[in-house]
Design a protein around this motif. Structure first.
Motif, PDB file in Angstrom:
ATOM      1  N   LEU A 173      -4.133  12.951 -19.913  1.00  0.00           N
ATOM      2  CA  LEU A 173      -3.751  14.233 -20.504  1.00  0.00           C
ATOM      3  C   LEU A 173      -2.250  14.455 -20.402  1.00  0.00           C
ATOM      4  O   LEU A 173      -1.620  14.979 -21.332  1.00  0.00           O
ATOM      5  CB  LEU A 173      -4.506  15.368 -19.820  1.00  0.00           C
ATOM      6  CG  LEU A 173      -5.980  15.525 -20.199  1.00  0.00           C
ATOM      7  CD1 LEU A 173      -6.637  16.599 -19.347  1.00  0.00           C
ATOM      8  CD2 LEU A 173      -6.128  15.855 -21.676  1.00  0.00           C
ATOM      9  N   ALA A 174      -1.654  14.064 -19.299  1.00  0.00           N
ATOM     10  CA  ALA A 174      -0.208  14.213 -19.139  1.00  0.00           C
ATOM     11  C   ALA A 174       0.541  13.388 -20.175  1.00  0.00           C
ATOM     12  O   ALA A 174       1.534  13.853 -20.756  1.00  0.00           O
ATOM     13  CB  ALA A 174       0.207  13.795 -17.729  1.00  0.00           C
ATOM     14  N   ILE A 194      -3.874   7.912  -9.423  1.00  0.00           N
ATOM     15  CA  ILE A 194      -3.914   9.182 -10.146  1.00  0.00           C
ATOM     16  C   ILE A 194      -5.239   9.252 -10.892  1.00  0.00           C
ATOM     17  O   ILE A 194      -5.638   8.275 -11.529  1.00  0.00           O
ATOM     18  CB  ILE A 194      -2.745   9.281 -11.151  1.00  0.00           C
ATOM     19  CG1 ILE A 194      -1.404   9.092 -10.443  1.00  0.00           C
ATOM     20  CG2 ILE A 194      -2.776  10.613 -11.888  1.00  0.00           C
ATOM     21  CD1 ILE A 194      -0.233   8.986 -11.386  1.00  0.00           C
ATOM     22  N   PRO A 195      -5.971  10.379 -10.848  1.00  0.00           N
ATOM     23  CA  PRO A 195      -7.218  10.499 -11.610  1.00  0.00           C
ATOM     24  C   PRO A 195      -6.975  10.222 -13.091  1.00  0.00           C
ATOM     25  O   PRO A 195      -5.975  10.674 -13.661  1.00  0.00           O
ATOM     26  CB  PRO A 195      -7.645  11.952 -11.368  1.00  0.00           C
ATOM     27  CG  PRO A 195      -6.989  12.335 -10.078  1.00  0.00           C
ATOM     28  CD  PRO A 195      -5.691  11.583 -10.040  1.00  0.00           C
ATOM     29  N   TYR A 196      -7.882   9.485 -13.697  1.00  0.00           N
ATOM     30  CA  TYR A 196      -7.692   9.063 -15.094  1.00  0.00           C
ATOM     31  C   TYR A 196      -7.479  10.251 -16.025  1.00  0.00           C
ATOM     32  O   TYR A 196      -6.585  10.227 -16.876  1.00  0.00           O
ATOM     33  CB  TYR A 196      -8.898   8.243 -15.558  1.00  0.00           C
ATOM     34  CG  TYR A 196      -8.835   7.887 -17.036  1.00  0.00           C
ATOM     35  CD1 TYR A 196      -8.016   6.851 -17.473  1.00  0.00           C
ATOM     36  CD2 TYR A 196      -9.564   8.607 -17.978  1.00  0.00           C
ATOM     37  CE1 TYR A 196      -7.937   6.527 -18.818  1.00  0.00           C
ATOM     38  CE2 TYR A 196      -9.492   8.295 -19.314  1.00  0.00           C
ATOM     39  CZ  TYR A 196      -8.677   7.253 -19.743  1.00  0.00           C
ATOM     40  OH  TYR A 196      -8.598   6.943 -21.077  1.00  0.00           O
ATOM     41  N   SER A 197      -8.290  11.304 -15.883  1.00  0.00           N
ATOM     42  CA  SER A 197      -8.198  12.439 -16.799  1.00  0.00           C
ATOM     43  C   SER A 197      -6.824  13.088 -16.735  1.00  0.00           C
ATOM     44  O   SER A 197      -6.210  13.398 -17.771  1.00  0.00           O
ATOM     45  CB  SER A 197      -9.282  13.467 -16.485  1.00  0.00           C
ATOM     46  OG  SER A 197      -9.165  13.925 -15.140  1.00  0.00           O
ATOM     47  N   GLY A 198      -6.318  13.316 -15.529  1.00  0.00           N
ATOM     48  CA  GLY A 198      -4.996  13.910 -15.392  1.00  0.00           C
ATOM     49  C   GLY A 198      -3.906  13.008 -15.931  1.00  0.00           C
ATOM     50  O   GLY A 198      -2.948  13.471 -16.564  1.00  0.00           O
ATOM     51  N   TRP A 199      -4.058  11.709 -15.694  1.00  0.00           N
ATOM     52  CA  TRP A 199      -3.061  10.732 -16.157  1.00  0.00           C
ATOM     53  C   TRP A 199      -2.982  10.716 -17.680  1.00  0.00           C
ATOM     54  O   TRP A 199      -1.896  10.812 -18.259  1.00  0.00           O
ATOM     55  CB  TRP A 199      -3.443   9.349 -15.627  1.00  0.00           C
ATOM     56  CG  TRP A 199      -2.597   8.240 -16.131  1.00  0.00           C
ATOM     57  CD1 TRP A 199      -1.351   7.880 -15.694  1.00  0.00           C
ATOM     58  CD2 TRP A 199      -2.921   7.312 -17.178  1.00  0.00           C
ATOM     59  NE1 TRP A 199      -0.888   6.796 -16.394  1.00  0.00           N
ATOM     60  CE2 TRP A 199      -1.826   6.415 -17.310  1.00  0.00           C
ATOM     61  CE3 TRP A 199      -4.037   7.139 -18.005  1.00  0.00           C
ATOM     62  CZ2 TRP A 199      -1.825   5.388 -18.242  1.00  0.00           C
ATOM     63  CZ3 TRP A 199      -4.022   6.116 -18.938  1.00  0.00           C
ATOM     64  CH2 TRP A 199      -2.931   5.252 -19.042  1.00  0.00           C
ATOM     65  N   ARG A 222       0.122  15.060 -23.687  1.00  0.00           N
ATOM     66  CA  ARG A 222       0.978  16.234 -23.857  1.00  0.00           C
ATOM     67  C   ARG A 222       2.421  15.816 -24.108  1.00  0.00           C
ATOM     68  O   ARG A 222       3.123  16.421 -24.919  1.00  0.00           O
ATOM     69  CB  ARG A 222       0.901  17.125 -22.613  1.00  0.00           C
ATOM     70  CG  ARG A 222      -0.353  17.990 -22.541  1.00  0.00           C
ATOM     71  CD  ARG A 222      -0.200  19.089 -21.511  1.00  0.00           C
ATOM     72  NE  ARG A 222      -0.049  18.550 -20.170  1.00  0.00           N
ATOM     73  CZ  ARG A 222      -1.065  18.359 -19.332  1.00  0.00           C
ATOM     74  NH1 ARG A 222      -2.291  18.665 -19.706  1.00  0.00           N
ATOM     75  NH2 ARG A 222      -0.844  17.871 -18.121  1.00  0.00           N
TER      76      ARG A 222
END
Length: 362
Positions: free
Chosen positions: A96-97, A89-94, A100
């Motif tokens: 940020l999820a 999984i891309p670090y930024s998406g991981w 949140r």
């Protein structure tokens, strides 16, 4: 109920390590019961102030050993974060999820208590009393900031040896307690102290530090170090903050709190196999699943539940032992145990309300 239990059992992946979920549930339960047992709201002279039975009844200090379970929470957090990060999984998406998932519920609690505080002060409630109540709700949230920082650093933390942050904690304590460094130096331990169990959890995810020899070494070595620090180095025996005490093992985390956490991590590791066997029972597993699904809600709202119960009883029946009186006797402790079901009922209602709001928005 039976059908829901079977549904949860059938929906669980066969390869899921149920012991991780069980340990997280134990950690959350420990934090909640610990706060409910050692936090008192004393009503008197038109004001409310906080107190702790541990200040008046030091013989109950072992309560803090049982229910100060933050190290286990960070241990599980490190393991889960490392496992999750290992997926493609891309670090930024991981990250940020995960942020949140943590901060949306926090925003709701802050908004609710900002409203309550505003209305209370406008209605003439003593500002110091409002500050006491708000601080009881918001002060436990410090750990979320630390948890977020450690989670974000998971790719780096996974490469560390736990001895590195442990050495930082020991050095900071030597500076601030032995060599007269400014008190603010101790706050370095806020990150370094909880990094120790987080690093251990990440190591477990990679198959390191999880054999029985290592786990027994953590348990016995951590206990021996903690006893030595309390007995010979003057650290407090209580593993939670005690209002009025001159020194706290938690604000910021001391070397004794960290070594005690190492012992807890060892015990948690040794309990994994028994927990896996217990979690094969559908009813027990269902309870753990429900607790994990509501873990953030339970943590964020448990102090609100205690405050709500305390205030409602005051308004309905006046001062009662175990709720509104100074916690200076064993009778207070016994009475407090009798009020725990009320707190649990209100917390359950809070969880149901939050779940209803969440469902209506989805």
């Amino acid at each position: 109920m039976a059908s829901a239990t079977l549904l949860i059992e059938s929906a669980t992946r066969p390869d899921r390590d149920r012991a991780i979920d069980a340990l997280r549930a134990i950690a959350i339960l420990g934090v909640v019961l610990g706060h409910w047992l050692v936090t008192a709201l004393v009503f008197g002279h038109g004001a409310v102030f906080g107190a702790s039975p541990l200040r008046f009844l030091p013989q109950f200090t072992p309560i803090s050993w049982l229910f100060q379970t933050l190290a286990v929470f960070f241990l599980v957090g490190g393991q889960v974060a490392a496992i999750s990060r290992s997926r493609q999984i891309p670090y930024s998406g991981w990250v940020l999820a995960r942020f949140r998932r943590l901060f949306r519920p926090v925003a709701v609690v802050v908004a609710v208590w900002a409203t309550v505080a505003g209305f209370s002060i406008a209605a003439g409630v003593d500002p110091a009393s409002v500050r006491t109540l708000v601080s009881l709700v918001l002060s436990p949230m410090w750990f979320l900031l630390v948890f977020v920082a450690l989670t974000a650093a998971t790719p780096l933390i996974g490469r560390l040896h736990p001895a590195i942050p442990l050495a930082v904690v020991a050095t900071v304590d030597l500076l601030r307690l032995g060599l007269g460094a400014p008190a603010w130096v101790g706050w370095v331990n806020l990150l370094a102290g909880w990094m120790v169990p987080f690093v251990l959890g990440a190591a477990w995810a990679q198959g390191r530090w999880d054999d029985r020899v290592s786990l027994w070494s953590l348990l016995l070595g951590g206990l021996a170090a903690t006893v030595a620090l309390v007995w010979w180095a003057g650290y407090p025996a209580a593993m939670v903050g005690v209002p009025g005490a001159g020194f706290s093992n938690l604000a910021p985390p001391s070397l004794a709190a960290v070594t005690f956490g190492l012992a807890q991590c060892g015990a948690a590791g040794l309990l994994r196999d028994p927990l896996r066997r217990l979690m094969r029972r559908p009813a027990l597993w269902a309870g753990v699943v429900v607790a994990n699904l509501s873990a953030m809600t339970i943590f964020l709202w448990h102090q609100t539940a205690m405050i709500t119960g305390t205030v409602l009883v005051w308004l309905a029946a006046g001062p009662r032992p175990g709720l509104h009186t100074v916690p200076e006797s064993t009778a207070w402790v016994v009475a407090r145990l009798g009020w725990l079901p009320l707190f649990a009922l209100i917390l359950t209602l809070c969880c149901l309300a939050v779940d209803r709001v969440r469902s209506s928005r989805s």
